[in-house]
Write an enzyme that holds these catalytic residues in place. Structure first.
Site, short mmCIF file in Angstrom:
data_model
loop_
_atom_site.label_atom_id
_atom_site.label_comp_id
_atom_site.label_asym_id
_atom_site.label_seq_id
_atom_site.Cartn_x
_atom_site.Cartn_y
_atom_site.Cartn_z
N GLU A 164 60.89 -26.52 -41.48
CA GLU A 164 62.21 -26.93 -41.96
C GLU A 164 63.35 -26.80 -40.96
O GLU A 164 64.31 -26.06 -41.20
CB GLU A 164 62.58 -26.11 -43.21
CG GLU A 164 61.60 -26.27 -44.35
CD GLU A 164 62.15 -25.74 -45.67
OE1 GLU A 164 63.19 -25.05 -45.66
OE2 GLU A 164 61.56 -26.01 -46.72
N GLU A 372 54.79 -26.76 -49.23
CA GLU A 372 55.41 -25.77 -50.13
C GLU A 372 55.83 -26.47 -51.40
O GLU A 372 56.36 -27.60 -51.35
CB GLU A 372 56.70 -25.16 -49.53
CG GLU A 372 56.49 -24.18 -48.43
CD GLU A 372 57.81 -23.60 -47.89
OE1 GLU A 372 58.81 -23.54 -48.65
OE2 GLU A 372 57.83 -23.22 -46.71
C1 BGP Z 1 61.89 -23.06 -48.03
C2 BGP Z 1 61.48 -22.13 -46.94
C3 BGP Z 1 60.84 -20.88 -47.37
C4 BGP Z 1 61.20 -20.36 -48.74
C5 BGP Z 1 61.41 -21.47 -49.76
C6 BGP Z 1 62.08 -21.03 -51.04
O1 BGP Z 1 63.12 -23.62 -47.69
O2 BGP Z 1 60.61 -22.76 -46.03
O3 BGP Z 1 60.97 -19.95 -46.35
O4 BGP Z 1 62.06 -19.34 -48.76
O5 BGP Z 1 62.16 -22.53 -49.25
O6 BGP Z 1 63.46 -20.96 -50.84
P1 BGP Z 1 64.33 -19.74 -51.24
O7 BGP Z 1 63.59 -18.54 -50.76
O8 BGP Z 1 65.64 -19.93 -50.57
O9 BGP Z 1 64.43 -19.78 -52.72
#
Ligand code: BGP
Length: 470
Positions: A164, A372
């Site tokens: 990302e 993800e």
């Molecule tokens: C994505 C990232 C992760 C993770 C996920 C959930 O943006 O790659 O590292 O954290 O999102 O987001 P958050 O933890 O901000 O809820």
């Protein structure tokens, strides 16, 4: 080193994804040096990942649980500060040994590792020299990537250069809620550019090194929707698509930064760092696949008024409904009122994943992994088993979208739940939980599978037969 047996490379990959800083802990162990996150969180007295899920010590147990949960792949990231000691690029053998053990554990359990080279934990020694605002970081990154290919490439066949870059540079240089905490458009553009250049440089090193496997990039994917079909909305959509997606996906997959985006940026930014030589590196080093992290779509309307505003809810229910995005002159984000939202203001919209995969497949024709997908929830983990029906419903709808796109002819090769176990959610801390396995942070970090863990196991074992899509 052990080699993997019994896994057909054509198998669909079902797994879970994590990031080193968010799960490892052991921040001062094994010769690890400080990352920009350690310094930023310590200095600002914020909840940190010093211990996190203690995966550094418990990775065997975690990987065993993945296996027992039916999963056949694990997406994790390598911590640069564990592997490269200093600006001179010296390798820390203890860090390499740690990842050798982790990778071997995956193979022992028949789990295919998918390895992210950079998931945000930049060594502080590089941040001190300007981090991603400095082209030297691209060179340092390429050296680090080569070390990874050399040391782990005999067993790792699926690589991602970056996790990302868009979210990282937006948060760190535009919104300012993540380190280094700046709010500067020029810096956002410079850092984004250098990350994409570094990605291409690593792809080049991978190809010239003749390593076996595939190398891609992981993108925070937000398919863009509009409220109507007017010309004004179509223009706003293009601006938003450039802002959210094309900047990364076009650059990685086609080797070109969108020309209309550059034209816009040129009006206010200095683009002289984009030298012809480096643009040629970007052009000739395209990725093998695209990793898409999907949490939600974005709906936009034409820009009307106001300054550029970016408010992200890192406080959950305490700040519910406060998120807002306006990019001056480009577009404004709209919050569809009839939709459902999580406590952190993320819209729940599985249709966006289905349509988004189709868009990406039709545009780039590269293999896609959903690297993800998941939902952050408040959960009481003191119970024997967390009954996370909301997560099951969320995953069911999103896996249905993935399978539908796959059946429709899109080359989707895997799905990774974020996350296989609870971990530290950056500025949201540990109270925003995503795991299929609960971690009891209060009681010795005990692991207990949630209801969703068993549900996911059944999904995998039956090839999605019980997915309802509802
Ligand atoms: C994505 C990232 C992760 C993770 C996920 C959930 O943006 O790659 O590292 O954290 O999102 O987001 P958050 O933890 O901000 O809820």
């Amino acid at each position: 080193h052990k080699r993997q047996e019994g896994l057909n490379v054509n198998d669909f990959l079902w797994g879970g994804a994590t990031a080193s800083y968010q799960c490892e802990g052991g921040w001062q162990e094994g010769g690890r040096v400080e990352s920009m996150w350690d310094v930023y969180l310590h200095e600002n007295h914020l909840e940190n990942g010093d211990v996190a899920s203690d995966h550094y010590h418990r990775f065997r147990e975690d990987i065993r649980m993945m296996k027992e949960g039916g999963q056949n792949s694990y997406r994790f990231s390598l911590a640069w500060p564990r592997i490269i000691k200093n600006r001179e690029g010296e390798v820390n053998q203890e860090g390499v040994d740690f990842y050798n053990r982790l990778i071997d554990a995956c193979l022992e359990y028949g789990i295919t590792p998918m390895v992210t080279i950079f998931h945000w934990d930049l060594p502080q020694y590089l941040e001190e020299k300007g981090g991603w605002l400095n082209r030297d970081t691209c060179v340092a990154y390429t050296h680090y990537a080569k070390v990874c290919f050399e040391r782990f490439g005999d067993r790792v066949k699926l690589w991602a250069t970056f996790n990302e870059p868009r979210y990282y540079t937006n948060s760190g240089y535009l919104i300012g809620n993540y380190p280094p905490g700046h709010q500067d458009i020029q810096e956002t553009v410079t850092a984004s550019y250098y990350m994409m250049l570094a990605s291409a440089m690593a792809v080049e090193a991978f190809r010239t090194g003749g390593y076996d496997g595939q190398i891609g990039i992981v993108h925070s994917f937000s398919p863009v929707y509009t409220t109507d079909t007017s010309v004004e909305s179509a223009i706003a959509r293009r601006f938003a698509d450039n802002f959210y997606n094309n900047w990364i996906l076009d650059t990685a997959a086609i080797g070109e930064i969108p020309g209309d985006l550059l034209g816009e940026l040129k009006k206010t930014c200095d683009l002289s760092m984009m030298t012809p030589e480096d643009l040629a590196v970007i052009r000739r080093n395209r990725v093998d696949y695209l990793g898409l992290n999907y949490y939600a779509r974005v709906m936009v309307k034409p820009y009307e008024s106001g300054e550029t505003t970016l408010i992200v809810n890192n406080q959950g229910k305490k700040a519910k409904g406060t998120s807002q995005t306006i990019i001056k002159g480009w577009f404004e984000q709209v919050r569809p009122e009839s939709s459902r939202y999580t406590e952190w203001d993320t819209e729940i919209f599985p249709e966006g994943l289905y349509e988004g995969i189709q868009q990406v497949w039709n545009k780039y024709h590269l293999p896609i992994y959903i690297t993800e997908n998941g939902i952050g929830l408040y959960e009481d983990t003191s119970v024997n088993q967390v009954e996370d029906d909301d997560r099951i419903e969320f995953m069911d709808m999103h896996i249905a979208a993935v399978l539908k796109a796959k059946e429709g002819g899109c080359d989707v090769r895997g799905y990774y739940a974020w996350s296989p176990f609870d971990l530290y959610s950056w500025k949201n801390g540990t109270e925003k939980r995503y795991g299929l396995v609960a971690i009891d942070y209060e009681n010795g970090l005990e692991r207990r599978p949630k209801k969703s863990y068993y549900w996911y196991k059944d999904v995998i074992e039956t090839d999605g037969k019980h997915i309802t899509g509802k």
